[in-house]
Each structure stands twice: as structure tokens, then as C-alpha cells.
Design a protein around this motif. Structure first.
Motif, PDB file in Angstrom:
ATOM      1  N   GLY A  37     -90.411  30.186 -15.843  1.00 53.06           N
ATOM      2  CA  GLY A  37     -89.423  29.274 -16.413  1.00 53.06           C
ATOM      3  C   GLY A  37     -88.928  28.270 -15.385  1.00 53.06           C
ATOM      4  O   GLY A  37     -88.901  27.055 -15.641  1.00 53.06           O
ATOM      5  N   SER A  47     -88.374  22.916 -20.346  1.00 53.22           N
ATOM      6  CA  SER A  47     -87.922  24.302 -20.362  1.00 53.22           C
ATOM      7  C   SER A  47     -88.735  25.171 -21.311  1.00 53.22           C
ATOM      8  O   SER A  47     -89.020  24.773 -22.437  1.00 53.22           O
ATOM      9  CB  SER A  47     -86.452  24.370 -20.777  1.00 53.22           C
ATOM     10  N   ASN A  50     -85.996  31.381 -19.866  1.00 48.45           N
ATOM     11  CA  ASN A  50     -86.041  32.311 -18.744  1.00 48.45           C
ATOM     12  C   ASN A  50     -87.241  33.242 -18.946  1.00 48.45           C
ATOM     13  O   ASN A  50     -87.210  34.126 -19.795  1.00 48.45           O
ATOM     14  CB  ASN A  50     -84.724  33.088 -18.675  1.00 48.45           C
ATOM     15  N   ASP A  83     -89.205  38.180 -20.856  1.00 48.59           N
ATOM     16  CA  ASP A  83     -88.899  36.982 -21.620  1.00 48.59           C
ATOM     17  C   ASP A  83     -87.491  37.101 -22.191  1.00 48.59           C
ATOM     18  O   ASP A  83     -87.213  38.002 -22.992  1.00 48.59           O
ATOM     19  CB  ASP A  83     -89.929  36.834 -22.747  1.00 48.59           C
TER      20      ASP A  83
END
Length: 127
Positions: A37, A47, A50, A83
Motif C-alpha cells: 500500500g 491508493s 493498507n 489486507d
């Protein structure tokens, strides 16, 4: 691709600490980590959220697999994907039997260990 996964309400850093501990408990060490990320955000200014990849390895199973079939090196280390989700974190690993369908003597024991590590965090899903 089929995977083994578990979801937790914990944040990605908390989930990462948990899976590192559980993988260690079943003989896996972490050889690498990629903050995908952050890397994509810095390189592309885009993006994907994360998202982190840990490269996990059980030295004995890696050795056994490599001596049976040198091309297994293409699959090492085992990717453990963290994730971030709206509810917490999903932790996934590729299903070993899908990666090496003709080598159950290698994939079955590795699957059991990865399953045990994930199961210590929550209910494991095959998907």
C-alpha cells in the motif's frame, strides 16, 4: 486463486503481530515484508489501501520441497497477505495444494501448519 484466510477485527498492525507470533509457533520465520500500500502510494500517488505482504518460510519444508523439485523456488517464500478491511484485517495465504497439485507429500503438512497459525486467530475460510 484458492486461499486460506481468516478475518479479525484487529487493526493491520495488531493482526500482523498476531500472525507473526502464530507462524513462529509452527516453525515459520519471516524473510521479507513489503508494504504494498505504501509503496504504490509513493510510486504512483494512488491508493490500494493498507496492504502488506510477509514472506514466510519454514526452513525444513523449504529444504524438503527444493530437494524434491527445484522449481519450488518459484513459490518461495510463502506470501502471507494482510489486507485492511472496514471491519479489521483479512489475513490470507495461497492454498499450497493449488500451487503444487501433484505434490501432496509437500503440500499437506505445510497446509496443516498454515491452517493452525490462521486458526489461532479465528475461523479459517477456504476460498
Amino acid at each position: 486463486m484458492q486461499s486460506l484466510s481468516v478475518e479479525t477485527t484487529r487493526s493491520l498492525p495488531e493482526a500482523e503481530a498476531m500472525i507473526r507470533t502464530e507462524l513462529g509457533a509452527v516453525g515459520f520465520g519471516i524473510l521479507s515484508e513489503i508494504d504494498l500500500g505504501a509503496t504504490l502510494a509513493s510510486k504512483l500517488s494512488r491508493s490500494v489501501g493498507n496492504l502488506k505482504i510477509l514472506g514466510a518460510c519454514n526452513p525444513q519444508f523449504a529444504y524438503d520441497a527444493l530437494t524434491a523439485d527445484r522449481s519450488v523456488a518459484l513459490l518461495l517464500p510463502c506470501n502471507v497477505v494482510l489486507d485492511a478491511t472496514p471491519a479489521g484485517t483479512r489475513i490470507s495465504v495461497p492454498a499450497p495444494a493449488e500451487l503444487l497439485p501433484d505434490r501432496p507429500e509437500i503440500t499437506e503438512p505445510v497446509t496443516k501448519l498454515l491452517y493452525a497459525a490462521l486458526e489461532a486467530i479465528g475461523e479459517v475460510h477456504l476460498g
